[in-house]
Design an enzyme around this catalytic site. Sequence first.
Site, PDB file in Angstrom:
ATOM      1  N   ASP A  75       3.591  -6.644 -14.961  1.00 49.51           N
ATOM      2  CA  ASP A  75       3.244  -5.605 -13.993  1.00 49.51           C
ATOM      3  C   ASP A  75       3.849  -4.268 -14.421  1.00 49.51           C
ATOM      4  OD1 ASP A  75       2.560  -4.145 -11.706  1.00 49.51           O
ATOM      5  OD2 ASP A  75       4.275  -4.885 -10.566  1.00 49.51           O
TER       6      ASP A  75
ATOM      7  N   HIS B 188       1.284  -7.863 -11.101  1.00 46.35           N
ATOM      8  CA  HIS B 188       1.687  -7.479  -9.748  1.00 46.35           C
ATOM      9  C   HIS B 188       1.350  -8.568  -8.738  1.00 46.35           C
ATOM     10  CE1 HIS B 188       3.030  -4.251  -7.113  1.00 46.35           C
ATOM     11  NE2 HIS B 188       2.005  -4.476  -6.305  1.00 46.35           N
TER      12      HIS B 188
ATOM     13  N   SER C 239       4.899  -5.730  -3.262  1.00 42.53           N
ATOM     14  CA  SER C 239       4.714  -4.299  -3.443  1.00 42.53           C
ATOM     15  C   SER C 239       5.417  -3.500  -2.335  1.00 42.53           C
ATOM     16  CB  SER C 239       3.220  -3.982  -3.520  1.00 42.53           C
ATOM     17  OG  SER C 239       3.005  -2.703  -4.046  1.00 42.53           O
ATOM     18  N   TYR C 240       4.658  -2.714  -1.540  1.00 36.93           N
ATOM     19  CA  TYR C 240       5.271  -1.941  -0.465  1.00 36.93           C
ATOM     20  C   TYR C 240       5.843  -2.838   0.641  1.00 36.93           C
ATOM     21  CZ  TYR C 240       6.297   2.245   2.225  1.00 36.93           C
ATOM     22  OH  TYR C 240       6.960   3.247   2.889  1.00 36.93           O
TER      23      TYR C 240
ATOM     24  N   GLY D 193       0.826  -1.208   0.000  1.00 40.61           N
ATOM     25  CA  GLY D 193       0.000   0.000   0.000  1.00 40.61           C
ATOM     26  C   GLY D 193       0.860   1.257   0.000  1.00 40.61           C
TER      27      GLY D 193
END
Length: 485
Positions: A404, A456, A192-193, A95
């Site tokens: 992605d 992703h 991701s984050y 996020g």
Amino acid sequence: MNSLINIIWYTLLVVVLALNNSKTRSWAAGLNTKITAEQKADIVERLPGQPKVGFKQYAGYVTVNESHGKALFYWFFEAVDKPHNKPLLLWLNGGPGCSSIGYGEAEELGPFFPQKGSKPKLKLNKYSWNKASNLLFLESPVGVGFSYTNTSNDISELGDTIAAKDAYVFLVHWFKRFPQFKSHDFYLSGESYAGHYVPQLAEVILEGNTIASKHDHINLKGFLIGNALLDDDTDQRGMVDYAWDHAVISDRVYYNLKNNCNFSKKNLTNACNNALTEYFNQYRLIDIYSLYSPICVENQTETRRNTQPPLIDGVSPRLFSRFPGWHRKPSGYDPCASDYTDAYMNRVDVQAALHANVTKIPYPWTHCNDNITTWSDSPSSMLPTIRKLIAKGLRIWIFSGDTDGRIPVTSTRYTLRKLGLETVHEWKAWYTGSQVGGWTIVYRGLTFVTVRGAGHQVATAKPRQALQLLKHFLSGKRLPSAPPS
């Protein structure tokens, strides 16, 4: 003679089964009354619409700051087979502010996927990662999903440091609630984050182990991260190069970005701002998280799909995060899957079965918390931390779905080049059955894997390949470099 052999064989089989059963019983035996009661309170008997399964699942809260009334929500699945012999894996989504239950469990690699329909229904994921490990999902940081705090300032003070410390406190207390898993090999994973969350948590765990008592020692062995945000400069530069190379942006926009944007700096010029606006406008037409997947166009979701969440001030990467397009939420490879998850997780009977929302949070469960609008600390590069963790001898794998556009394979390759690691095994295709699953290269202290045709959310697009990747990571074995003969 044959009868005697059969008797001997049968006797040995009975002995082996008895030993295994004894080991299984002793694994969970000896728990004191308090721990047994805590585990019993968290056990999930059966979810609405759930198919019958043979493994145990638990869900509930672990308090990480009693004075603030701060608690993190978890959902845990024992391994499908022989959980007493399997490692424990924690999965974190990024996020920042997005739920690892909403994405990781319900749409990527967990056992249950919510389905469309007026009645609750869960589909059993035959490639769930609890086929290979005991699997723990955590809604972190506080404010995400069902995790809550009774101190409003906690939300405005969130950042990488607090997220890591709270996750560490959670783990220390979770292992006290489930001490039978304490001796298991423990691994971190995410996407991701989580390129920030996972290395930072690993660092805090190792630091904590140096001063913790043996009862609080965490048996961390390594981590696995997919499409990871790791370095502002290379992540942003790689996004631009990937978009041009995949015909998403024009030559004009590409050269405007190249000439007017310095991705190693935080300040944004007007010319760079204009070029980035044009760049993100193209990704409004397709799913940036999966270039070749359809977008959800059902009437009931159109408004939500076109509504961008608020910008998060202070989060990496400094330039791209100032644009709404960067904060767009992934929609999954069933482009409307997130709608089904939203509907399912907001059902009162589902929340009751999960022991969730016990404080009656005054907002609906969402994949990502729109109330998180500030982030107090977010390093521009995680490479110093990665180098430190390599030196500690942890097993480190980074993987990348190659369709992605959000944190593309181009970005990750630029980032890993920055590390300057020695190559141990050169770039080579790996196989799932007779087909190429992707490519891999082994560096001194780190393995990089691409997954062909995945975006992703790798496990959603290529579940078989993702489970294969996990199994090889956990065993420390290289992926097969040739199809079966």
